[in-house]
Design a protein around this motif. Sequence first.
Motif, short mmCIF file in Angstrom:
data_model
loop_
_atom_site.label_atom_id
_atom_site.label_comp_id
_atom_site.label_asym_id
_atom_site.label_seq_id
_atom_site.Cartn_x
_atom_site.Cartn_y
_atom_site.Cartn_z
N LEU A 12 0.80 -1.12 0.10
CA LEU A 12 -0.16 0.06 0.03
C LEU A 12 0.93 1.34 0.12
CD1 LEU A 12 -3.23 0.01 1.50
CD2 LEU A 12 -1.91 1.95 2.56
N LEU A 13 2.04 1.23 0.83
CA LEU A 13 2.85 2.50 0.86
C LEU A 13 3.64 2.70 -0.22
CD1 LEU A 13 4.82 2.28 4.45
CD2 LEU A 13 3.78 4.13 3.30
N SER A 14 4.01 1.63 -0.84
CA SER A 14 4.98 1.85 -2.25
C SER A 14 4.09 2.35 -3.21
CB SER A 14 5.64 0.70 -2.52
OG SER A 14 4.67 -0.37 -2.60
N SER A 15 2.74 2.03 -3.22
CA SER A 15 1.88 2.46 -4.15
C SER A 15 1.57 3.99 -3.94
CB SER A 15 0.51 1.78 -4.27
OG SER A 15 -0.18 1.76 -2.99
N ILE A 16 1.49 4.40 -2.77
CA ILE A 16 1.35 5.79 -2.30
C ILE A 16 2.59 6.54 -2.66
CG2 ILE A 16 1.08 7.32 -0.31
CD1 ILE A 16 -0.44 5.38 1.07
N ILE A 17 3.53 5.76 -2.39
CA ILE A 17 4.95 6.73 -2.89
C ILE A 17 4.78 6.97 -4.26
CG2 ILE A 17 7.46 6.55 -3.04
CD1 ILE A 17 7.31 4.79 -0.40
N SER A 18 4.61 5.65 -4.83
CA SER A 18 4.69 5.89 -6.50
C SER A 18 3.67 7.13 -7.06
CB SER A 18 4.65 4.61 -7.13
OG SER A 18 3.30 4.13 -6.69
N THR A 19 2.58 7.30 -6.44
CA THR A 19 1.77 8.17 -6.81
C THR A 19 2.05 9.62 -6.61
OG1 THR A 19 0.22 7.95 -4.80
CG2 THR A 19 -0.64 6.92 -6.98
N ALA A 464 12.80 5.83 5.85
CA ALA A 464 11.84 5.37 6.81
C ALA A 464 10.98 6.53 7.19
CB ALA A 464 12.12 4.86 8.10
N TRP A 465 11.68 7.68 7.71
CA TRP A 465 10.80 8.91 8.16
C TRP A 465 10.13 9.79 6.82
CZ3 TRP A 465 13.90 7.15 11.79
CH2 TRP A 465 13.63 7.71 13.07
N THR A 466 10.79 9.58 5.68
CA THR A 466 10.21 10.07 4.69
C THR A 466 8.74 9.52 4.12
OG1 THR A 466 12.48 10.21 3.77
CG2 THR A 466 10.88 11.43 2.32
N ARG A 467 9.01 8.24 4.32
CA ARG A 467 7.52 7.38 3.96
C ARG A 467 6.60 7.91 5.15
NH1 ARG A 467 9.47 1.54 2.85
NH2 ARG A 467 10.89 1.89 4.59
N LYS A 468 7.05 7.83 6.48
CA LYS A 468 5.98 8.34 7.50
C LYS A 468 5.46 9.69 7.14
CE LYS A 468 7.46 8.04 11.89
NZ LYS A 468 7.84 7.93 12.93
N TYR A 469 6.55 10.65 6.68
CA TYR A 469 5.95 11.92 6.46
C TYR A 469 4.78 12.01 5.13
CZ TYR A 469 6.49 16.67 4.73
OH TYR A 469 6.05 17.88 4.27
N LEU A 470 5.18 11.12 4.31
CA LEU A 470 4.26 11.06 3.01
C LEU A 470 3.01 10.57 3.45
CD1 LEU A 470 6.68 9.97 0.33
CD2 LEU A 470 5.57 12.18 0.45
N ARG A 471 2.99 9.47 4.29
CA ARG A 471 1.84 8.74 4.51
C ARG A 471 1.14 9.72 5.43
NH1 ARG A 471 2.32 3.48 8.23
NH2 ARG A 471 4.01 4.81 8.49
N ASN A 472 1.52 10.58 6.39
CA ASN A 472 0.71 11.28 7.31
C ASN A 472 0.21 12.75 6.36
OD1 ASN A 472 1.42 10.32 9.48
ND2 ASN A 472 3.03 11.57 10.12
N LYS A 473 0.82 12.96 5.41
CA LYS A 473 0.21 14.06 4.20
C LYS A 473 -0.63 13.40 3.62
CE LYS A 473 2.81 16.71 1.11
NZ LYS A 473 4.00 16.83 0.45
N LYS A 474 -0.55 12.14 3.01
CA LYS A 474 -1.68 11.50 2.26
C LYS A 474 -2.93 11.45 3.21
CE LYS A 474 -2.64 9.64 -1.38
NZ LYS A 474 -2.46 10.05 -2.64
N LYS A 475 -2.63 11.02 4.60
CA LYS A 475 -3.94 11.00 5.36
C LYS A 475 -4.58 12.30 5.49
CE LYS A 475 -2.86 7.13 8.57
NZ LYS A 475 -2.18 6.93 9.82
N LYS A 476 -3.76 13.29 5.65
CA LYS A 476 -4.28 14.63 5.73
C LYS A 476 -5.10 14.96 4.39
CE LYS A 476 -1.36 17.04 8.94
NZ LYS A 476 -0.30 17.71 8.90
N GLU A 477 -4.53 14.73 3.25
CA GLU A 477 -5.18 14.99 2.12
C GLU A 477 -6.56 14.25 2.14
OE1 GLU A 477 -2.53 14.29 -1.46
OE2 GLU A 477 -1.21 15.79 -0.69
#
Lengths: 482, 184
Positions: A12-19, A464-477
């Motif tokens: 799931l994460l990697s798909s988020i990152i790629s998007t 690891a931190w960048t991914r966490k940050y991206l995930r949080n950002k995605k959640k917020k979005e």
Amino acid sequence: MAYRREGNQEQLLSSIISTVNSHKSPACARQAHRICMVSDFFYPNMGGVESHIYQLSQCLIERGHKVIVVTHAYEDRKGIRYLTNGLKVYYLPLRVMYNQSTATTLFHSLPLLRYIFIRERITIVHAHSSFSSMAHDALFHAKTMQLRTVFTDHSLFGFADVSSVLTNKLLTVTLCDTNHIICVSYTSKENTVLRAALNPEIVSVIPNAVDPTDFTPDASRRDNNTITVVVVSRLVYRKGIDLLSGIIPELCQKYPDLHFLVGGEGPKRIVLEEVRERYQLHERVRLLGALEHQEVRNVLVQGHIFLNTSLTEAFCMAIVEAASCGLQVVSTRVGGIPEVLPDDFIILCEPSVKSLCSGLEKAISQLKSGSLLSPEFMHDKVRTFYTWRNVAKRTEKVYNRVASETVLPMGKRLDRLITHCGPVTGCIFALLAMLSFLFLIFLKWLIPDDLIDTAIDATGLNGAWTRKYLRNKKKKENTTNC
Amino acid sequence: MAEERGYLAVSGARITLQCLHHSASCREFQVRCPRLQLRSLSAVTCCVWLVAYGLFVVSQNSMVLSASIFITLIGLLAYLHFVKIDQESLLIIDSLGIQMTSSYASGKENTTFIEMNQVKDVVINEAIYMQKVIYYLCILLRDPIEPHAISEVVPLFQSSKPRLDCLVEVYKSCQEILEQRKKS
């Protein structure tokens, strides 16, 4: 630090990152470097170099680079720590010799540094401060290991006394084959180019910065019945504390409503205490002792005038911080100080008691007549001058340039050392470079590169931190979209 | 169900990891180090005896020779009994706790048991060890007074020191069990 990988979330994460990545493709086209900052000076030690490394690293992480910091152990702070946003810090157990600087033998730190450079897959080694022997060591090893090197010089040196002659020689040796050098002011660049006999083209000037949100003016904290002069510096000879001890009694006699507020600690404190004792100024000269970084602002806003008496200074962050808090700055005209602030923010004097007194008197008369700039106006101006994001952007340019350069192969490096550093020193250091090269081959035989585990990236691409940050950002979005 | 896989230790030695799934809530991991090599044993013995013989030739004192024999024998026994660990195992039972056993080459066994209530988490940590920076697996113990604080860190597989890929394998398995416990 725990390494956690939630198995089912991984895809799931990697798909988020790629998007996310596909959204900002221009940013990803930018080169991402893996940078290792090396210096003897880092937190918990306090000072300009320390905060420079920390702030610069944070802004580089924000720009998508991987950054780690290597320093020596401070008392019980050993091993590996993570700071804000996944900034990884290695506190290496090396013996401290003098003034928080480790011993330099050019060899004993090679095994550990090599291990770290390989496991973190470092591409650029960025060393700080010429006082730090660890920085010199790391540059030396990095060049042996064929890594690209950048050096930031934070201080000015003389040419005359024995210690500066020796340091200058050492600097010539370390810098003659370094890819790029960064200085904090033009004066500092001039000084470094002369000291290390460098080609000025590989020296860039990137000034320091202050965090403007930390240093905001607060006029209500001032006592307007008196005039308060603030001095915040380490109480050492270099900072001109002897001048200060001459100024205090002279001006205190002239102006009965003048108060001094001195923050900082050091061997020259005794001089100030003597002056205070002799002239019975306990009410008017307050010595605050060592200040934490966050306390500095609270001390600064209590004053009207900031006094800097440094005898040598490459950039001087203190006067920018003071100006950002809205204080009128009176300073000595030494080193890089005249470049730092525009003329109407600063009164420059010669480094003598007489000249500094007249400078302070000028500031006091301006204050009394109310012709000083308002603190808010000064703050709004200063906050645009020096920001860390700007520093990081400019440093990144240096990294990009360095990344496209080639590292000198061993033969050419020896040649450069011999021709560049004088016959005796050149030959000695060429021999040392040879030895360190052989030592490296031995280490490679002892622990081959493929036996060293690659470390999990905390920052940078896929950190690891960048991914966490991206995930949080995605959640917020997502929540805002819903 | 048992599977055995070969891995490398930090030092480059070959180790094998055996995962035993006794039941859904009970797993055992055994890391086996290479046994004492005849090669290294004979090399050390030869060295000691050659040095002793050299000293004997110089000093003409036969005490040196008998002393060297005793030193070799006692050294070998002490090494097998106190230093050389052949196998380290980690038994994790959902409802009970975690048991760590290390078996020495002489047959001596050392067992430590940690109750599940004390276990806060199992994590992989990094440390500077000798002239290396290594990953290691460790158990975090809960502070009895403050439930969120960590009172102690217990490192696992201390003598075999497997590399990261092996640790990740064990870590994932342990996390599955800890996860089950949290759910129930």
